[in-house]
Design a protein around this motif. Structure first.
Motif, PDB file in Angstrom:
ATOM      1  N   PRO A  92      37.201  66.907  43.945  1.00 16.69           N
ATOM      2  CA  PRO A  92      37.371  66.124  42.720  1.00 16.69           C
ATOM      3  C   PRO A  92      37.708  64.664  43.008  1.00 16.69           C
ATOM      4  N   ALA A  93      37.280  63.776  42.108  1.00 17.44           N
ATOM      5  CA  ALA A  93      37.638  62.370  42.233  1.00 17.44           C
ATOM      6  C   ALA A  93      39.152  62.234  42.093  1.00 17.44           C
ATOM      7  N   TYR A  94      39.773  61.602  43.060  1.00 19.38           N
ATOM      8  CA  TYR A  94      41.233  61.498  43.111  1.00 19.38           C
ATOM      9  C   TYR A  94      41.810  60.927  41.815  1.00 19.38           C
ATOM     10  N   LEU A  95      41.194  59.879  41.289  1.00 17.58           N
ATOM     11  CA  LEU A  95      41.745  59.207  40.112  1.00 17.58           C
ATOM     12  C   LEU A  95      41.556  60.001  38.822  1.00 17.58           C
ATOM     13  N   SER A  96      40.735  61.039  38.871  1.00 17.34           N
ATOM     14  CA  SER A  96      40.491  61.824  37.664  1.00 17.34           C
ATOM     15  C   SER A  96      41.413  63.024  37.547  1.00 17.34           C
ATOM     16  N   VAL A  97      42.228  63.251  38.563  1.00 15.64           N
ATOM     17  CA  VAL A  97      43.099  64.430  38.586  1.00 15.64           C
ATOM     18  C   VAL A  97      44.503  64.057  38.115  1.00 15.64           C
ATOM     19  N   SER A  98      45.044  64.857  37.246  1.00 15.54           N
ATOM     20  CA  SER A  98      46.399  64.620  36.754  1.00 15.54           C
ATOM     21  C   SER A  98      47.407  64.796  37.883  1.00 15.54           C
ATOM     22  N   PRO A  99      48.344  63.869  38.042  1.00 12.33           N
ATOM     23  CA  PRO A  99      49.353  64.012  39.104  1.00 12.33           C
ATOM     24  C   PRO A  99      50.219  65.250  38.927  1.00 12.33           C
ATOM     25  N   LYS A 100      50.219  65.828  37.723  1.00 12.89           N
ATOM     26  CA  LYS A 100      51.011  67.031  37.481  1.00 12.89           C
ATOM     27  C   LYS A 100      50.321  68.287  38.007  1.00 12.89           C
ATOM     28  N   SER A 101      49.050  68.158  38.355  1.00  9.65           N
ATOM     29  CA  SER A 101      48.287  69.314  38.836  1.00  9.65           C
ATOM     30  C   SER A 101      48.520  69.484  40.329  1.00  9.65           C
ATOM     31  N   ASN A 102      49.540  70.230  40.690  1.00 11.52           N
ATOM     32  CA  ASN A 102      49.956  70.327  42.095  1.00 11.52           C
ATOM     33  C   ASN A 102      48.942  71.002  42.996  1.00 11.52           C
ATOM     34  N   SER A 103      48.112  71.883  42.421  1.00 10.14           N
ATOM     35  CA  SER A 103      47.163  72.622  43.256  1.00 10.14           C
ATOM     36  C   SER A 103      45.769  72.005  43.239  1.00 10.14           C
ATOM     37  N   ALA A 104      45.637  70.821  42.651  1.00 17.28           N
ATOM     38  CA  ALA A 104      44.314  70.234  42.443  1.00 17.28           C
ATOM     39  C   ALA A 104      43.596  69.903  43.737  1.00 17.28           C
ATOM     40  N   PHE A 105      44.345  69.606  44.796  1.00 16.79           N
ATOM     41  CA  PHE A 105      43.720  69.123  46.024  1.00 16.79           C
ATOM     42  C   PHE A 105      43.685  70.174  47.134  1.00 16.79           C
ATOM     43  N   MET A 106      43.865  71.429  46.772  1.00 14.15           N
ATOM     44  CA  MET A 106      43.878  72.485  47.782  1.00 14.15           C
ATOM     45  C   MET A 106      42.540  72.600  48.499  1.00 14.15           C
ATOM     46  N   PRO A 131      39.045  49.827  48.244  1.00 14.72           N
ATOM     47  CA  PRO A 131      38.673  49.642  49.645  1.00 14.72           C
ATOM     48  C   PRO A 131      39.176  50.792  50.513  1.00 14.72           C
ATOM     49  N   LEU A 132      38.657  50.886  51.709  1.00 15.56           N
ATOM     50  CA  LEU A 132      38.983  52.004  52.597  1.00 15.56           C
ATOM     51  C   LEU A 132      40.482  52.119  52.851  1.00 15.56           C
ATOM     52  N   THR A 133      41.154  50.993  53.055  1.00 16.35           N
ATOM     53  CA  THR A 133      42.598  51.047  53.327  1.00 16.35           C
ATOM     54  C   THR A 133      43.346  51.732  52.184  1.00 16.35           C
ATOM     55  N   LYS A 134      42.971  51.422  50.948  1.00 13.33           N
ATOM     56  CA  LYS A 134      43.633  52.036  49.799  1.00 13.33           C
ATOM     57  C   LYS A 134      43.240  53.496  49.655  1.00 13.33           C
ATOM     58  N   GLN A 135      41.989  53.833  49.988  1.00 19.11           N
ATOM     59  CA  GLN A 135      41.563  55.233  49.957  1.00 19.11           C
ATOM     60  C   GLN A 135      42.410  56.073  50.899  1.00 19.11           C
ATOM     61  N   VAL A 136      42.636  55.537  52.098  1.00 14.94           N
ATOM     62  CA  VAL A 136      43.468  56.253  53.070  1.00 14.94           C
ATOM     63  C   VAL A 136      44.893  56.370  52.554  1.00 14.94           C
ATOM     64  N   GLY A 137      45.391  55.326  51.887  1.00 15.42           N
ATOM     65  CA  GLY A 137      46.718  55.393  51.285  1.00 15.42           C
ATOM     66  C   GLY A 137      46.818  56.493  50.245  1.00 15.42           C
ATOM     67  N   TYR A 138      45.769  56.649  49.430  1.00 11.16           N
ATOM     68  CA  TYR A 138      45.740  57.736  48.455  1.00 11.16           C
ATOM     69  C   TYR A 138      45.767  59.094  49.164  1.00 11.16           C
ATOM     70  N   TYR A 139      45.018  59.197  50.251  1.00  8.51           N
ATOM     71  CA  TYR A 139      45.018  60.461  50.995  1.00  8.51           C
ATOM     72  C   TYR A 139      46.417  60.790  51.513  1.00  8.51           C
ATOM     73  N   GLU A 140      47.134  59.786  51.975  1.00  7.50           N
ATOM     74  CA  GLU A 140      48.492  60.037  52.484  1.00  7.50           C
ATOM     75  C   GLU A 140      49.401  60.592  51.395  1.00  7.50           C
ATOM     76  N   SER A 141      49.162  60.195  50.145  1.00  6.23           N
ATOM     77  CA  SER A 141      49.912  60.772  49.024  1.00  6.23           C
ATOM     78  C   SER A 141      49.541  62.241  48.838  1.00  6.23           C
ATOM     79  N   VAL A 142      48.251  62.538  48.965  1.00  4.85           N
ATOM     80  CA  VAL A 142      47.794  63.930  48.874  1.00  4.85           C
ATOM     81  C   VAL A 142      48.391  64.764  50.003  1.00  4.85           C
ATOM     82  N   TYR A 143      48.452  64.184  51.194  1.00  9.53           N
ATOM     83  CA  TYR A 143      49.037  64.864  52.355  1.00  9.53           C
ATOM     84  C   TYR A 143      50.484  65.266  52.062  1.00  9.53           C
ATOM     85  N   ASP A 144      51.256  64.361  51.497  1.00  8.01           N
ATOM     86  CA  ASP A 144      52.638  64.669  51.137  1.00  8.01           C
ATOM     87  C   ASP A 144      52.690  65.779  50.108  1.00  8.01           C
ATOM     88  N   ASN A 145      51.758  65.760  49.166  1.00  7.38           N
ATOM     89  CA  ASN A 145      51.692  66.792  48.135  1.00  7.38           C
ATOM     90  C   ASN A 145      51.391  68.156  48.741  1.00  7.38           C
TER      91      ASN A 145
END
Length: 348
Positions: A92-106, A131-145
Motif C-alpha cells: 500500500p501507498a504509505y501516505l494512504s494508510v491511517s497511522p492507527k492501522s498498526n497491521s497495515a505494513f505487515m 525524495p529518496l531520503t524522505k522515503q527512507v525516513g518513512y520506512y524507518e518509521s514503519v520499522y519502528d512500528n
C-alpha cells in the motif's frame, strides 16, 4: 435444510482451499518499494501541492477497477507485477494508510513518488514529490512500528526475508545540472536501510530514457532517441553497479538482484514486433507529435489497443511493457538480472 448446510460447508471448504493455496504461494513476508513514478501506487495523490499526479482519466483505463489510482499507467505497474510474482497484494501507498492501522505494513509498504529523485533538490522547482531520503525516513518509521508489533527479533527475522525494491534515478538525469555525483549520493540510503533490517535488495537500472516520447520529440527531424540522455543513463548504471559491488563487499549479509532495464527495454524498442508491439515511438495517450507534446490529461486522446504500444504516455511504459520487464527480472537470465534474478534472491 440439509442441502443448504451441505452447500455452506462446501463454500467454507472451498474458501479454505483457496486461502491455503494463496498462503503457499506467498514467497516473502513483505515488499518495501522505493522509487519514482514507475512504481508509485498512489502516494502523490496525498501531496496537496503536487502537480505530478495520475489520479484522473485516462490513467487506469485497464486497471481492474477501470479507474485512475495514482499509477502513471493504463493499468498495473511494475510494483503490482512484482507483488503478484511473490504471492502478495500490492504494497500500500504509505501516505494512504491511517497511522492507527498498526497491521497495515505487515506485508510491506510503498514509499515511491512520481517525480522523485535520489537528490533532495531534484524536484526543487515544484516540490511535488517525496525524495529518496524522505522515503527512507518513512520506512524507518514503519520499522519502528513493526518492532512494536513483532518485537525486535521477530521484525528483523521477517525483514531479513523481505524484498526491498529500489527504482529511481531517471528524474535526476532528466533534471541533470552537471554538478552531482549520483554514486556518492545514493550510498548512504542503502546503509540506512541495512541498519533497519533490509537484507535483500532489488535494484532496477535506468532505462534508455532518451527513447521515451518526451525525449524523441526534441529531435525535430527524425524523432530518434536522444543519445545524450541515453549516455547519461548508461553512465549512471555503471556507477550503480560499482556501488552495489562495494556495498556487498562491506556488508556481506546483504544480497541483491540488479535488473538491466536499459538493455531489455532498448531491445523491446528496437524490435517491438518480437514482443508483440506495433508502436515503440509514440505514446498511447496524449496529443501532438508522437502524442508527447501534451500529457495524458482527460482532454487527451488514447489508442484503442494499449497492448500495441510500448509507452503509455510521454514518460511511462504501458502495463504490457511493465509486465515483460518484471518477468525478466524475476525469472530472467544473467544477461538481464544479475548476479541473480529475483526468484533466486528469494531463495537465498
Amino acid at each position: 435444510m440439509g442441502n443448504k448446510a451441505y452447500f455452506l460447508s462446501f463454500l467454507i471448504g472451498f474458501a479454505l482451499i483457496l486461502s491455503l493455496k494463496f498462503a503457499s504461494a506467498q514467497m516473502v513476508p513483505a515488499i518495501f518499494v522505493f522509487g519514482d513514478s514507475l512504481v508509485d501506487v498512489g502516494n502523490n495523490n496525498k501531496l496537496p501541492v503536487s502537480v505530478a499526479k495520475a489520479n484522473f482519466p485516462h490513467n487506469g483505463i485497464d486497471f481492474p477497477t477501470k479507474k485512475a489510482t495514482g499509477r502513471f499507467s493504463n493499468g498495473k505497474n511494475a510494483a503490482d507485477f512484482l507483488a503478484q510474482k511473490v504471492g502478495l497484494p500490492t504494497s500500500p501507498a504509505y501516505l494512504s494508510v491511517s497511522p492507527k492501522s498498526n497491521s497495515a505494513f505487515m506485508t510491506g509498504a510503498s514509499f515511491a513518488s512520481g517525480g522523485a529523485g535520489i537528490f533532495n533538490g531534484t524536484d526543487r522547482t515544484l516540490g511535488q514529490s517525496i525524495p529518496l531520503t524522505k522515503q527512507v525516513g518513512y520506512y524507518e518509521s514503519v520499522y519502528d512500528n513493526l518492532i512494536q508489533q513483532q518485537g525486535l527479533s521477530g521484525a528483523q527475522k521477517s525483514l531479513s526475508k523481505s524484498l526491498f525494491s529500489i527504482v529511481i534515478g531517471s528524474n535526476d538525469i532528466l533534471d541533470y545540472s552537471g554538478s552531482s555525483d549520483l554514486q556518492k549520493e545514493s550510498t548512504p540510503q542503502q546503509y540506512r536501510l541495512h541498519a533497519s533490517g533490509a537484507r535483500k535488495f532489488v535494484f532496477a537500472g535506468i532505462g534508455p530514457i532518451g527513447c521515451i516520447p518526451a525525449q524523441r520529440i526534441k529531435n525535430q527531424t527524425d524523432h530518434g532517441c536522444n543519445e545524450g540522455s541515453n549516455l547519461m543513463a548508461v553512465s549512471y548504471n555503471k556507477g550503480l553497479n560499482s556501488m552495489l559491488r562495494e556495498l556487498k563487499s562491506n556488508l556481506t549479509a546483504i544480497s541483491y538482484s540488479y535488473f538491466d532495464t536499459y538493455s531489455l527495454l532498448l531491445n523491446i524498442i528496437q524490435n517491438p514486433a518480437t514482443y508483440g508491439f506495433a508502436e515503440a515511438e509514440a505514446a498511447c495517450c496524449g496529443r501532438g507529435k508522437l502524442n508527447a507534446q501534451i500529457p495524458c490529461l482527460p482532454v487527451a486522446k488514447y489508442c484503442p489497443s494499449r497492448r500495441d504500444h510500448v509507452f503509455w504516455d510521454l514518460y511511462h511504459p504501458t502495463e504490457a511493457t511493465a509486465a515483460i520487464l518484471v518477468d525478466a527480472i524475476f525469472d530472467g537470465p544473467k544477461k538481464y538480472a544479475f548476479p541473480m534474478n529475483v526468484r533466486q534472491l528469494v531463495a537465498v
